[in-house]
Design a protein around this motif. Structure first.
Motif, PDB file in Angstrom:
ATOM      1  N   ILE A  13       0.971  -1.136   0.184  1.00  0.00           N
ATOM      2  CA  ILE A  13      -0.348   0.156  -0.170  1.00  0.00           C
ATOM      3  C   ILE A  13       0.681   1.206   0.011  1.00  0.00           C
ATOM      4  O   ILE A  13       2.079   1.218   0.269  1.00  0.00           O
ATOM      5  CB  ILE A  13      -0.972  -0.080   0.758  1.00  0.00           C
ATOM      6  N   ARG A  14       0.130   2.061  -0.893  1.00  0.00           N
ATOM      7  CA  ARG A  14       1.166   3.902  -0.444  1.00  0.00           C
ATOM      8  C   ARG A  14       0.415   4.699   0.601  1.00  0.00           C
ATOM      9  O   ARG A  14      -0.451   4.079   0.977  1.00  0.00           O
ATOM     10  CB  ARG A  14       1.256   4.374  -1.615  1.00  0.00           C
ATOM     11  N   ILE A  15       1.362   5.497   1.023  1.00  0.00           N
ATOM     12  CA  ILE A  15       0.909   6.140   2.295  1.00  0.00           C
ATOM     13  C   ILE A  15       1.023   7.359   2.342  1.00  0.00           C
ATOM     14  O   ILE A  15       1.969   7.637   2.430  1.00  0.00           O
ATOM     15  CB  ILE A  15       1.039   5.213   4.076  1.00  0.00           C
ATOM     16  N   THR A  16       0.260   8.598   2.045  1.00  0.00           N
ATOM     17  CA  THR A  16       0.224   9.571   1.514  1.00  0.00           C
ATOM     18  C   THR A  16       0.328  10.287   3.582  1.00  0.00           C
ATOM     19  O   THR A  16      -0.275  10.281   4.049  1.00  0.00           O
ATOM     20  CB  THR A  16      -0.850  10.604   0.985  1.00  0.00           C
ATOM     21  N   THR A  17       1.060  11.234   3.351  1.00  0.00           N
ATOM     22  CA  THR A  17       1.559  11.715   4.741  1.00  0.00           C
ATOM     23  C   THR A  17       0.813  12.802   4.337  1.00  0.00           C
ATOM     24  O   THR A  17      -0.118  13.006   3.795  1.00  0.00           O
ATOM     25  CB  THR A  17       3.008  12.597   4.823  1.00  0.00           C
ATOM     26  N   GLY A  18       0.138  13.326   5.742  1.00  0.00           N
ATOM     27  CA  GLY A  18      -1.388  13.430   6.384  1.00  0.00           C
ATOM     28  C   GLY A  18      -0.441  14.763   7.112  1.00  0.00           C
ATOM     29  O   GLY A  18       1.119  15.327   7.470  1.00  0.00           O
ATOM     30  N   THR A  19      -0.935  15.924   7.803  1.00  0.00           N
ATOM     31  CA  THR A  19      -1.280  16.956   9.130  1.00  0.00           C
ATOM     32  C   THR A  19      -0.520  16.144   9.634  1.00  0.00           C
ATOM     33  O   THR A  19      -0.653  15.059   9.944  1.00  0.00           O
ATOM     34  CB  THR A  19      -2.663  17.198   8.967  1.00  0.00           C
ATOM     35  N   ARG A  20      -0.294  16.999  10.590  1.00  0.00           N
ATOM     36  CA  ARG A  20       0.437  17.241  12.344  1.00  0.00           C
ATOM     37  C   ARG A  20      -0.527  15.840  13.065  1.00  0.00           C
ATOM     38  O   ARG A  20      -0.382  14.756  14.254  1.00  0.00           O
ATOM     39  CB  ARG A  20       1.503  17.367  13.590  1.00  0.00           C
ATOM     40  N   GLU A  21      -1.811  16.042  12.845  1.00  0.00           N
ATOM     41  CA  GLU A  21      -2.599  14.650  13.253  1.00  0.00           C
ATOM     42  C   GLU A  21      -3.422  14.074  13.295  1.00  0.00           C
ATOM     43  O   GLU A  21      -3.641  12.792  13.612  1.00  0.00           O
ATOM     44  CB  GLU A  21      -3.548  15.715  14.005  1.00  0.00           C
ATOM     45  N   GLU A  22      -3.370  13.879  11.590  1.00  0.00           N
ATOM     46  CA  GLU A  22      -3.788  12.883  11.505  1.00  0.00           C
ATOM     47  C   GLU A  22      -2.849  11.500  11.240  1.00  0.00           C
ATOM     48  O   GLU A  22      -3.444  10.310  10.503  1.00  0.00           O
ATOM     49  CB  GLU A  22      -4.444  13.323   9.335  1.00  0.00           C
ATOM     50  N   THR A  23      -1.762  12.331  10.643  1.00  0.00           N
ATOM     51  CA  THR A  23      -0.177  11.064  10.177  1.00  0.00           C
ATOM     52  C   THR A  23      -0.518   9.834  11.253  1.00  0.00           C
ATOM     53  O   THR A  23      -0.941   8.738  11.263  1.00  0.00           O
ATOM     54  CB  THR A  23       0.884  11.016  10.192  1.00  0.00           C
ATOM     55  N   PRO A  24      -0.872  10.605  12.493  1.00  0.00           N
ATOM     56  CA  PRO A  24      -0.322   8.989  13.723  1.00  0.00           C
ATOM     57  C   PRO A  24      -2.144   8.597  14.062  1.00  0.00           C
ATOM     58  O   PRO A  24      -1.995   7.626  14.230  1.00  0.00           O
ATOM     59  CB  PRO A  24       0.026   9.989  15.378  1.00  0.00           C
ATOM     60  N   ARG A  25      -2.809   9.299  13.980  1.00  0.00           N
ATOM     61  CA  ARG A  25      -4.403   8.601  13.987  1.00  0.00           C
ATOM     62  C   ARG A  25      -4.257   7.249  12.545  1.00  0.00           C
ATOM     63  O   ARG A  25      -4.565   6.447  13.045  1.00  0.00           O
ATOM     64  CB  ARG A  25      -4.877   9.478  14.079  1.00  0.00           C
ATOM     65  N   ALA A  26      -3.922   7.612  11.770  1.00  0.00           N
ATOM     66  CA  ALA A  26      -3.426   7.113  10.237  1.00  0.00           C
ATOM     67  C   ALA A  26      -2.858   5.492  10.641  1.00  0.00           C
ATOM     68  O   ALA A  26      -2.996   4.763  10.293  1.00  0.00           O
ATOM     69  CB  ALA A  26      -3.222   7.604   9.224  1.00  0.00           C
TER      70      ALA A  26
END
Length: 360
Positions: free
Chosen positions: A334-347
């Motif tokens: 899978i490819r995971i785009t980097t999110g915001t600093r809030e989204e990435t840890p949750r993802a």
């Protein structure tokens, strides 16, 4: 009445949108995290948004002066002549211009495998043929000169991507130069640098200034957050830059796109924040994800998870949209785009929970 035979043409499978997934799964769109299309997690450049609003009442005019102004601004930024900037409707449009300018019917292009599909699709649309050089997982998906030149056989265009989508691998200036030196004088080496702003390596622009057989591809979709208005460009050798006038679709880059692009180029603070967030995000993903990953120069990370389709589907049901790379020929990734600093840890937490369930 039927169209011409299109059976040999590929279909581009775009990442699924938030609204589409939310409707299908009965979820709240605001609760979904979309990390499947390598879009800018911070949104669009604020200066570009302001420019779009300002130009709204003038869109009955064709984009003549804005098109010219944006070309001039990009040429100044890259220290090339105006004729070397081929502005287009997205990076895809720039690829089409290169195919129009270079390919005679039946001529072949060489692309990586796996790869962003449109490199080959554009060649086929313009009656060219496509051959590939294989990227090895064991070698970190490197686009090495050895891999390229082993497959090379007089191809008209050789495509490299740095950073590479979907793997994140990069090529050096020396590697591109070696490939250009070893290929025929009528072969163009195109380096797709759509993700170059996120990289810590230098652009290959120096080779374009020095040679007549290297071109670059750039986009406003990623670092500037303007994917929805479709704006990209090629930077081509000066010797044949004037071919643009013969292959350019009239007004392909819209007034809104050109005005947004001009403003985005002045939004240094937004660009800096975007780059810092993406670099932080890819480091976070690689450090905390419970799966094998590869070093990436882009705003995304490739991860090996087993059954990519099952993992991506399970993540969607939990509110995180990632890209199943089966369509790239990588059914375990899978490819995971980097999110915001809030989204990435949750993802990452969600993906890890899914992986734990899948592995039992």
């Amino acid at each position: 009445m039927e169209p011409r035979d299109l059976s040999m043409h590929s279909v581009y499978r775009a990442g699924r949108g938030v609204e589409e997934v939310a409707r299908e799964l009965g979820l709240d769109p605001d609760e979904l995290i979309k990390l499947s299309s390598n879009e800018n997690s911070l949104g669009p450049s604020p200066k570009a948004v302001e420019a779009i609003r300002d130009v709204a009442e003038a869109v009955h005019y064709y984009p003549k002066s804005s098109h010219t102004d944006l070309i001039a601004k990009l040429a100044e930024a890259w220290d090339v002549s105006d004729e070397q900037i081929w502005l287009a409707n997205g990076g895809d449009g720039a690829l089409d211009y290169l195919s129009r300018a270079l390919l005679e019917p039946g001529q072949a292009v060489l692309v990586p495998d796996p790869d962003f599909t449109y490199h080959g699709m554009s060649a086929k649309y313009h009656h060219g043929t496509v051959e590939t050089f294989e990227l090895s997982e064991a070698e970190g998906f490197q686009q090495s000169p050895e891999r390229v030149l082993e497959a090379y056989d007089g191809h008209r265009i050789v495509y490299l991507t740095s950073p590479h989508n979907p793997t994140g691998s990069e090529v050096t200036i020396a590697e591109v130069e070696r490939i250009a030196e070893a290929t025929d004088e009528q072969t163009l080496v195109v380096v797709d640098e759509a993700y170059e702003p996120f990289s810590e390596r230098e652009s290959k622009i120096g080779l374009v200034r020095e040679r007549d057989d290297v071109a670059l591809l750039h986009s406003f979709s990623k670092a500037y957050g303007l994917a929805g208005i479709r704006l990209g460009y090629a930077i081509v050798p000066e010797e044949w830059g004037d071919a643009y006038a013969r292959v350019n679709t009239p007004f392909a880059a819209s007034e809104i796109a050109c005005r947004a692009g001009l403003a985005a180029l002045d939004d240094d603070a937004f660009l800096e924040e975007t780059i810092e967030t993406a670099r932080w995000g890819r480091a976070y993903i690689r450090e905390h994800l419970d799966a094998e990953t590869w070093e990436s120069g882009g705003n995304f990370v490739l991860a090996k998870v087993g059954d990519a389709g099952a993992v991506a589907d399970a993540c969607q049901r939990e509110g995180v949209i990632v890209r199943d790379c089966t369509s790239f020929g990588l059914p375990e990734h899978i490819r995971i785009t980097t999110g915001t600093r809030e989204e990435t840890p949750r993802a990452v937490e969600t993906i890890n929970e899914v992986l734990a369930d899948v592995r039992g």
